[in-house]
Design a protein around this motif. Structure first.
Motif, short mmCIF file in Angstrom:
data_model
loop_
_atom_site.label_atom_id
_atom_site.label_comp_id
_atom_site.label_asym_id
_atom_site.label_seq_id
_atom_site.Cartn_x
_atom_site.Cartn_y
_atom_site.Cartn_z
N TYR A 74 59.88 101.31 16.01
CA TYR A 74 58.94 100.46 15.29
C TYR A 74 59.58 99.16 14.85
CZ TYR A 74 59.97 100.78 10.25
OH TYR A 74 60.51 100.63 9.01
N LEU A 75 60.88 99.20 14.55
CA LEU A 75 61.56 97.95 14.19
C LEU A 75 61.51 96.97 15.35
CD1 LEU A 75 64.69 99.02 12.13
CD2 LEU A 75 62.68 97.79 11.34
N PHE A 76 61.71 97.51 16.56
CA PHE A 76 61.70 96.65 17.74
C PHE A 76 60.28 96.17 18.03
CE2 PHE A 76 61.83 95.97 22.39
CZ PHE A 76 62.80 95.00 22.39
N LEU A 77 59.34 97.08 17.90
CA LEU A 77 57.94 96.75 18.15
C LEU A 77 57.47 95.64 17.21
CD1 LEU A 77 55.89 98.15 20.09
CD2 LEU A 77 54.90 99.18 18.05
N PHE A 78 57.87 95.76 15.94
CA PHE A 78 57.50 94.75 14.96
C PHE A 78 58.06 93.39 15.34
CE2 PHE A 78 56.56 97.38 10.90
CZ PHE A 78 55.38 97.79 11.48
N LEU A 79 59.28 93.42 15.90
CA LEU A 79 59.90 92.16 16.29
C LEU A 79 59.08 91.47 17.36
CD1 LEU A 79 62.35 90.33 15.91
CD2 LEU A 79 63.50 91.60 17.69
N ILE A 80 58.67 92.25 18.36
CA ILE A 80 57.86 91.68 19.44
C ILE A 80 56.55 91.13 18.89
CG2 ILE A 80 56.71 92.20 21.64
CD1 ILE A 80 59.58 92.62 21.99
N ILE A 81 55.92 91.93 18.02
CA ILE A 81 54.63 91.49 17.46
C ILE A 81 54.80 90.19 16.69
CG2 ILE A 81 52.80 92.07 15.81
CD1 ILE A 81 53.29 95.01 16.49
N SER A 82 55.84 90.14 15.83
CA SER A 82 56.05 88.92 15.03
C SER A 82 56.29 87.72 15.93
CB SER A 82 57.23 89.06 14.08
OG SER A 82 57.52 90.36 13.80
N PHE A 83 57.04 87.96 17.00
CA PHE A 83 57.35 86.86 17.91
C PHE A 83 56.08 86.33 18.55
CE2 PHE A 83 58.90 85.37 22.13
CZ PHE A 83 59.61 84.28 21.65
N LEU A 84 55.21 87.24 19.01
CA LEU A 84 53.98 86.80 19.67
C LEU A 84 53.07 86.05 18.68
CD1 LEU A 84 53.22 89.91 21.89
CD2 LEU A 84 54.12 87.68 22.57
N ILE A 85 52.96 86.60 17.48
CA ILE A 85 52.12 85.92 16.48
C ILE A 85 52.65 84.51 16.21
CG2 ILE A 85 51.27 85.97 14.10
CD1 ILE A 85 51.49 88.99 14.16
N SER A 86 53.98 84.42 16.08
CA SER A 86 54.58 83.12 15.76
C SER A 86 54.31 82.10 16.85
CB SER A 86 56.08 83.25 15.58
OG SER A 86 56.37 84.35 14.82
N ILE A 87 54.47 82.52 18.12
CA ILE A 87 54.19 81.57 19.21
C ILE A 87 52.77 81.07 19.09
CG2 ILE A 87 53.90 81.38 21.70
CD1 ILE A 87 56.23 83.09 22.11
N PHE A 88 51.88 82.00 18.85
CA PHE A 88 50.47 81.65 18.75
C PHE A 88 50.23 80.64 17.62
CE2 PHE A 88 46.20 82.54 17.07
CZ PHE A 88 45.46 82.18 18.18
N ILE A 89 50.89 80.89 16.49
CA ILE A 89 50.67 80.00 15.33
C ILE A 89 51.33 78.64 15.53
CG2 ILE A 89 51.19 79.67 12.89
CD1 ILE A 89 50.98 82.73 12.62
#
Lengths: 625, 92
Positions: free
Chosen positions: A423-438
């Motif tokens: 989940y730590l890794f999954l969260f990292l991917i999710i945060s990265f994708l959200i950030s690119i989008f923002i």
């Protein structure tokens, strides 16, 4: 009359100090119990300072202009609330408040520390009395709030209008509780070092005091920041002004100290860190007092300008520093390096990493603040250090700091395997994708901002998960860390998506921009007790059809004759709409500044969350994991 | 006490810091701007407030005579006080 009582009672309170010292030394070796006389005298001292403070407040309330402080900072037409707050809105009165808090804290310390050793309590009291005497002499000799003027003037000079504000009225007392609270930490650390009293039990006892001053310091900084946001009309909440830095430095030291104490409480390591940080917190507070009160710095807030005062604090500050160095090197038993083994993946290590990051941020701010003084003395060049310096040096290190903060609290004491890797890794991917989008939608530097926002988001989601998930195991830490992640995110979004329009408009004119249209509809005037106000009425037509009415004010105060600009701010959960208006000399035009600032309210809420985290820790009796 | 180097080093550093702060206190802390004699004003373009026409500083400061350029802000109280004097100066 009130001034006279105040003045006498201040001198008697100083005399108490010597009595306390006399009885403390007498009591130090004989008897097992703490002499009750000492507690009574400490209370008497607090009481006398309180009477003296009330004397000053009464002189302000009754506008007794035979008192020089009142004459310089008050006026009969001032509203009662600001007459009262005016008593600490100046150098002399604020130092009296400082003394009041000093004496209050040592009295509370004696009451609250009954389970500690007698010698430790007495020695802490003695160190605290050294500080108290220093401040007494400072107040009485260089900044006496009870100086007479004869004949008494009919009218006072008035309080600076920008200080006539509810947030700023309570800001100094709250901030001082934080600053001065650190004096107890200082005395207590010195006394524990001298007596070799450092233990897990002591750490738990000291943590209470650290939490108290930490909470007040956090709230005090928050109040100052809110005030600067709406009163100074610059539309920001932090300017890296020396006075702000001076309050942030003890905060950083105190935060680090809090984390060290958690380790000390568990494992009896990092004792040197704890002592040095306890000393540093108070000396940084004192150093702040020196920088602000001596007028050595050019700052918007510098409010006292007297080299004699500066010299006194400087000498006093360095006496305390040399005393601390002496005690630290002479009495402190250094830990045996061989016994301590740090596993690289453990909570201790992560806190140590946190410490070094904090020390780095602290040094950047310290250097940025005092460097102009050094440069001027050494090469007579005058410079001022501004936001670009801090941004450049802090932001790159903020990224690993945020990542470490996201992962650190997940680790166990002594040694651990990183659990829930997926989940730590999954969260990292999710945060990265959200950030690119923002970040894509903003016109800022893509690479840096993406990484920064990713780090902030990562911390946000991991702390949010703990916050909502776990069985309230460590509520205070979760609250504070979640608040911090929210703070960083709000600040980032605020910086990236703020828009600003500055233009000159006449009544009836409009300004069209891409997303909205500003109409200057009319101007009204209103008379108040001590100022006249010009209130502009602006309507803002947004693209989506929303119409917003904003009414910024210009206030013309009568005493002293100063024009201030009151921003009008419309706040909702997503953004603040902020407008200020200024006169353009001899013209019908007004200078209008309109800003849309996203997530402003979340900055305030997140800081409240952080201090609330501290409060839950203070109130909680249970041992933390 | 194990090693004497560190405390002595620290004390020396703090004495130096003390000295610098002490010297800093003696300096007047009133802002004194740099004096730029024999330096040219940097070129700039700006809008005229009333007409929105763009003017270039080269066109204004081209003649070989004395000029007085005043930098001010609408909210600056000393600037406002100075205004009366400057306007009188330019009309007389």
């Amino acid at each position: 009359m009130a001034s006279l009582i105040g003045s006498y009672s201040l001198n008697f309170a100083l005399a108490c100090s010597f009595l306390i010292i006399f009885f403390s030394i007498k009591n130090f070796d004989n008897q097992n119990q703490l002499d009750s006389k000492i507690i009574s005298l400490t209370f008497l001292q607090f009481f006398l300072v309180a009477v003296s403070f009330l004397g000053l407040v009464m002189s302000f309330v009754y506008s007794d202009f035979s008192n020089e402080t009142v004459f310089n900072h008050s006026h009969t037409t001032k509203p009662l609330f600001y007459k009262i707050s005016g008593s600490w809105g100046n150098h002399e009165g604020s130092l009296l408040l400082w003394l009041l808090v000093l004496t209050l804290f040592i009295f509370l310390f004696l009451l609250k520390s009954q389970r500690q050793q007698k010698k430790y309590r007495i020695l802490t009291l003695l160190f605290q009395q050294v500080i108290i005497i220093g401040f007494f002499i400072f107040v009485i000799k260089t900044s006496n709030p009870f100086t007479y003027i004869f004949p008494a003037p009919k009218e006072g000079l008035g309080l600076n209008p920008i200080l006539q504000d509810p947030a700023l009225a309570i800001h100094p007392p709250i901030l001082y509780l934080g600053y001065v609270g650190s004096s107890i930490i200082f005395s207590s650390a010195l006394s524990a070092t001298t007596l070799n009293y450092i233990s897990k039990e002591w750490a738990r006892h000291l943590k209470q005091w650290v939490l108290v001053s930490w909470i007040f310091l956090t709230l005090g900084i928050l109040l100052g920041s809110i005030w600067a946001y709406y009163e100074l009309g610059w539309g920001g909440f932090w300017f890296w002004d020396p006075v702000e830095n001076v309050s942030l430095m003890p905060w950083l030291a105190l935060t680090t100290l809090l984390h060290c104490l958690v380790v000390l409480e568990k494992k009896l390591i990092l004792t040197s860190w704890v002592i040095i940080l306890s000393i540093a917190t108070f000396t940084l507070s004192m150093c702040g007092t020196f920088l602000v009160r001596s007028g050595i710095l050019n700052s918007v807030h510098t409010f006292a300008n007297d080299p004699e005062r500066g010299l006194f604090i400087l000498i006093f500050l360095f006496i305390l520093i040399f005393l601390s160095i002496f005690i630290f090197f002479f009495f402190h038993k250094f830990e045996n390096k061989n016994v301590i083994t740090f596993s690289w993946l453990s909570k201790e290590t992560s806190i140590l990493i946190n410490n070094w990051f904090m020390m780095y941020f602290l040094s950047v701010i310290l250097i940025g603040t005092v460097y102009p003084i050094f440069l001027e003395v050494l090469s007579s060049q005058k410079i001022s250090v501004g936001p670009p310096f801090y941004n450049k040096l802090i932001i790159p290190f903020l990224i690993p700091f945020l990542f470490a903060m996201a992962i650190g609290p997940k680790l166990r004491w002594i040694k651990s395997e990183l659990q829930n890797k997926i989940y730590l890794f999954l969260f990292l991917i999710i945060s990265f994708l959200i950030s690119i989008f923002i970040v894509k939608n903003s016109n800022t530097d893509f690479l840096v901002n993406t990484i920064l926002v990713t780090a902030a988001f990562y911390l946000f989601v991991t702390t949010a998960r703990d916050f909502f998930n776990t069985k309230i195991k460590n509520l205070s830490q979760n609250l504070a860390h979640f608040g911090f992640s929210l703070l960083i995110l709000s600040i980032l979004f605020n910086n990236m998506f703020s828009t600003e329009v500055i233009t000159n408009l006449k009544v009836g004119e409009s300004y069209q921009s891409k997303n909205f249209k500003i109409n200057f509809e009319r101007i009204d005037t209103k008379k108040n007790q001590n100022f006249e106000a010009m209130i502009g009425k602006f309507s803002i037509d947004n693209l989506d059809g929303n119409i917003e009415i904003l009414k910024p004010e210009l206030r013309i105060y009568n005493q002293p004759n100063i024009v201030t600009s009151e921003a009008d701010i419309k706040t909702n959960l997503l953004n603040d709409k902020f407008m200020t208006m200024n006169l353009v000399q001899n013209q019908d035009y007004f200078n209008i500044r309109y800003q849309v600032k996203p997530f402003m309210i979340w900055i305030w809420i997140s800081v409240l969350l952080i201090s609330f985290g501290g409060l839950t820790s203070l109130l909680k009796k249970k041992y933390e994991i | 006490m194990k090693s004497k180097t560190l405390p002595i080093f620290l004390i020396t550093i703090f004495i130096i810091i003390f000295y610098i702060f002490y010297k800093g206190l003696q300096n007047p802390n009133i802002y004194t701007p740099d004096i730029n004699i024999k330096k040219d004003i940097p070129n700039f373009k700006t809008k005229v407030f009333d007409t929105n026409n763009i003017i270039n500083s080269n066109e204004i400061f081209k003649e070989n005579k004395f000029y007085l350029m005043n930098v001010w802000a609408s909210w600056c109280v000393p600037c406002q006080e100075e205004h009366v004097f400057l306007i009188n100066l330019s009309t007389s």
